[in-house]
Design a protein around this motif. Structure first.
Motif, PDB file in Angstrom:
ATOM      1  N   LEU A   9       0.855  -1.225   0.157  1.00 65.59           N
ATOM      2  CA  LEU A   9      -0.005   0.146  -0.003  1.00 65.59           C
ATOM      3  C   LEU A   9       1.006   1.187   0.083  1.00 65.59           C
ATOM      4  CD1 LEU A   9      -2.576  -1.123   2.849  1.00 65.59           C
ATOM      5  CD2 LEU A   9      -2.787  -1.159   0.133  1.00 65.59           C
ATOM      6  N   ALA A  10       0.756   2.106  -1.234  1.00 59.39           N
ATOM      7  CA  ALA A  10       1.611   3.098  -1.276  1.00 59.39           C
ATOM      8  C   ALA A  10       0.681   4.559  -1.265  1.00 59.39           C
ATOM      9  CB  ALA A  10       2.600   3.278  -2.522  1.00 59.39           C
ATOM     10  N   THR A  11       0.681   5.247  -0.068  1.00 58.16           N
ATOM     11  CA  THR A  11      -0.386   6.210  -0.161  1.00 58.16           C
ATOM     12  C   THR A  11      -0.199   7.180  -1.392  1.00 58.16           C
ATOM     13  OG1 THR A  11       1.001   7.056   1.600  1.00 58.16           O
ATOM     14  CG2 THR A  11      -1.108   6.199   2.243  1.00 58.16           C
ATOM     15  N   GLY A  12       0.911   7.542  -1.598  1.00 59.01           N
ATOM     16  CA  GLY A  12       1.224   8.426  -2.787  1.00 59.01           C
ATOM     17  C   GLY A  12       0.785   7.838  -4.205  1.00 59.01           C
ATOM     18  N   ASP A  13       0.909   6.703  -4.462  1.00 62.01           N
ATOM     19  CA  ASP A  13       0.299   6.164  -5.583  1.00 62.01           C
ATOM     20  C   ASP A  13      -1.393   6.159  -5.468  1.00 62.01           C
ATOM     21  OD1 ASP A  13       2.932   5.293  -6.326  1.00 62.01           O
ATOM     22  OD2 ASP A  13       2.632   3.086  -6.036  1.00 62.01           O
ATOM     23  N   MET A  14      -1.646   5.818  -4.364  1.00 57.77           N
ATOM     24  CA  MET A  14      -3.155   5.695  -4.247  1.00 57.77           C
ATOM     25  C   MET A  14      -3.679   7.179  -4.227  1.00 57.77           C
ATOM     26  SD  MET A  14      -3.091   3.580  -1.001  1.00 57.77           S
ATOM     27  CE  MET A  14      -4.524   2.143  -0.753  1.00 57.77           C
ATOM     28  N   LEU A  15      -3.030   8.284  -3.654  1.00 59.06           N
ATOM     29  CA  LEU A  15      -3.420   9.561  -3.918  1.00 59.06           C
ATOM     30  C   LEU A  15      -3.575   9.942  -5.308  1.00 59.06           C
ATOM     31  CD1 LEU A  15      -1.922  11.020  -0.568  1.00 59.06           C
ATOM     32  CD2 LEU A  15      -4.391  10.937  -1.392  1.00 59.06           C
ATOM     33  N   ARG A  16      -2.491   9.592  -6.087  1.00 58.35           N
ATOM     34  CA  ARG A  16      -2.081  10.145  -7.621  1.00 58.35           C
ATOM     35  C   ARG A  16      -3.405   9.692  -8.241  1.00 58.35           C
ATOM     36  NH1 ARG A  16       3.173  10.460  -5.869  1.00 58.35           N
ATOM     37  NH2 ARG A  16       3.356   7.889  -6.033  1.00 58.35           N
ATOM     38  N   ALA A  17      -3.632   8.314  -8.055  1.00 58.56           N
ATOM     39  CA  ALA A  17      -4.617   7.754  -8.967  1.00 58.56           C
ATOM     40  C   ALA A  17      -5.991   8.224  -8.517  1.00 58.56           C
ATOM     41  CB  ALA A  17      -5.015   6.125  -8.521  1.00 58.56           C
ATOM     42  N   ALA A  18      -6.287   8.809  -7.159  1.00 53.95           N
ATOM     43  CA  ALA A  18      -7.489   9.615  -6.947  1.00 53.95           C
ATOM     44  C   ALA A  18      -7.678  10.938  -7.730  1.00 53.95           C
ATOM     45  CB  ALA A  18      -7.670   9.734  -5.464  1.00 53.95           C
ATOM     46  N   VAL A  19      -6.262  11.717  -7.877  1.00 52.61           N
ATOM     47  CA  VAL A  19      -6.223  12.672  -8.467  1.00 52.61           C
ATOM     48  C   VAL A  19      -6.441  12.752  -9.991  1.00 52.61           C
ATOM     49  CG1 VAL A  19      -4.756  14.707  -9.032  1.00 52.61           C
ATOM     50  CG2 VAL A  19      -4.665  13.817  -6.728  1.00 52.61           C
ATOM     51  N   ALA A  20      -5.976  11.753 -10.428  1.00 53.61           N
ATOM     52  CA  ALA A  20      -6.047  11.384 -11.901  1.00 53.61           C
ATOM     53  C   ALA A  20      -7.669  11.093 -12.396  1.00 53.61           C
ATOM     54  CB  ALA A  20      -5.177  10.235 -12.465  1.00 53.61           C
ATOM     55  N   ALA A  21      -8.230  10.508 -11.286  1.00 56.54           N
ATOM     56  CA  ALA A  21      -9.702  10.086 -11.606  1.00 56.54           C
ATOM     57  C   ALA A  21     -10.621  10.991 -11.362  1.00 56.54           C
ATOM     58  CB  ALA A  21      -9.834   8.880 -10.772  1.00 56.54           C
ATOM     59  N   LYS A  22      -9.943  12.096 -10.586  1.00 54.92           N
ATOM     60  CA  LYS A  22     -10.906  13.425 -10.078  1.00 54.92           C
ATOM     61  C   LYS A  22     -11.770  12.999  -9.168  1.00 54.92           C
ATOM     62  CE  LYS A  22     -10.341  16.838 -13.608  1.00 54.92           C
ATOM     63  NZ  LYS A  22      -9.349  16.064 -14.933  1.00 54.92           N
ATOM     64  N   THR A  23     -11.634  11.771  -8.249  1.00 54.14           N
ATOM     65  CA  THR A  23     -12.643  11.363  -7.343  1.00 54.14           C
ATOM     66  C   THR A  23     -12.600  12.584  -6.088  1.00 54.14           C
ATOM     67  OG1 THR A  23     -10.887  10.497  -5.718  1.00 54.14           O
ATOM     68  CG2 THR A  23     -11.898   9.016  -7.417  1.00 54.14           C
ATOM     69  N   PRO A  24     -13.678  12.765  -5.256  1.00 51.79           N
ATOM     70  CA  PRO A  24     -13.803  13.770  -4.260  1.00 51.79           C
ATOM     71  C   PRO A  24     -12.413  13.592  -3.273  1.00 51.79           C
ATOM     72  CG  PRO A  24     -15.731  12.348  -4.207  1.00 51.79           C
ATOM     73  CD  PRO A  24     -14.876  11.823  -5.334  1.00 51.79           C
ATOM     74  N   LEU A  25     -11.836  12.609  -2.927  1.00 46.52           N
ATOM     75  CA  LEU A  25     -10.760  12.463  -2.412  1.00 46.52           C
ATOM     76  C   LEU A  25      -9.408  13.169  -2.957  1.00 46.52           C
ATOM     77  CD1 LEU A  25      -8.752  11.029  -0.024  1.00 46.52           C
ATOM     78  CD2 LEU A  25      -8.600   9.028  -1.739  1.00 46.52           C
TER      79      LEU A  25
END
Ligand code: AP5
Ligand code: ZN
Length: 213
Positions: free
Chosen positions: A29-45
């Motif tokens: 679990l890499a929080t940076g990777d997870m956050l970048r995926a969320a940014v790319a998908a424009k989720t609320p997170l």
């Protein structure tokens, strides 16, 4: 095993993670990777996290603790995990202990990627990543077989938005101020192993294997 990888930007956490994961079958679990995926998908997170990430500042504890709490419930993470880039504040470390305590579990080992700041700019500015797999390359230290292309999928590589000298300065500041106290937190529990992260990747892998064997 339940492992934490801690170290400044560019210290090699993401490079060593897949090797450890393959050897011990842990969930990564890499929080940076997870956050970048969320940014790319424009989720609320992702929308909430983007501004801090672009500036090289930490995202709020509540957001990242929420992501990890959710992810640790996955069946694949029950036997063990590698946390890469989490916890990054003492509050996050305390929350993690609370989450694990519920299941009678605890962190086994913290791998500290110790390295001098001076080496990191060259590593960060030369990095290219394959976003969907998280694989990273380096123009000088780990070039892909074909320039600009992922070895496995043949898809294009990109540079991270925060991988420039100016944002690196803020990321390093955040590391020293907010994350170094996390290393002290675990040192008091006597579970920190210090690695020589300035060495070539293969040497670092050998050190990791020695610590985990
Ligand atoms: P995150 O993605 O975690 O970035 P980071 O911590 O800055 O770490 P990096 O990914 O830059 O470094 P790495 O150690 O993985 O280096 P790598 O192995 O790729 O976080 C990004 C942002 O998300 C944060 O700024 C924050 O905003 C937010 N965030 C994430 N988690 C958070 C949390 N818990 N709380 C709050 N906010 C959070 O290596 C780098 C390069 O060097 C590569 O090109 C590689 O090929 C090369 N290299 C690796 N090892 C070697 C070696 N031994 N010798 C030579 N070259 C090498
Ligand atoms: Zn990383």
């Amino acid at each position: 095993k339940r492992l934490i990888l801690v170290g400044p930007p560019g210290s090699g956490k993401g490079t060593q993670s897949p090797i450890i994961k393959d050897e011990y079958c842990l969930c990564h679990l890499a929080t940076g990777d997870m956050l970048r995926a969320a940014v790319a998908a424009k989720t609320p997170l992702g929308i909430k996290a983007k501004e801090a990430m672009d500036k090289g500042e930490l995202v709020s504890d509540d957001l990242v603790v929420g992501i990890i709490d959710e992810a640790l419930k996955k069946p694949s993470c029950q036997k063990g995990f590698i946390l890469d880039g989490f916890p990054r504040t003492v509050v996050q470390a305390q929350k993690l202990d609370e989450m694990l305590e519920i299941h009678g579990a605890k962190v086994d080992k913290v791998l500290n990627f110790a390295i001098d700041d001076a080496i990191l700019e060259e590593r960060i500015t030369g990095r290219w990543i394959h976003p969907s797999s998280g694989r990273s390359y380096h123009t000088k230290f780990a070039p892909p077989k074909v320039s600009g292309v992922d070895d496995v999928t043949g898809e294009p590589l990109i540079q991270r938005k925060d991988d420039n000298a100016a944002v690196l300065k803020s990321r390093l500041e955040a590391f020293h101020k907010q994350t170094e106290p996390v290393i002290d937190y675990y040192t008091k529990k006597s579970i920190v192993a210090n690695l020589h992260a300035e060495k070539p990747p293969k040497d670092v892998t050998a050190e990791v294997q020695k610590v985990l064997s």
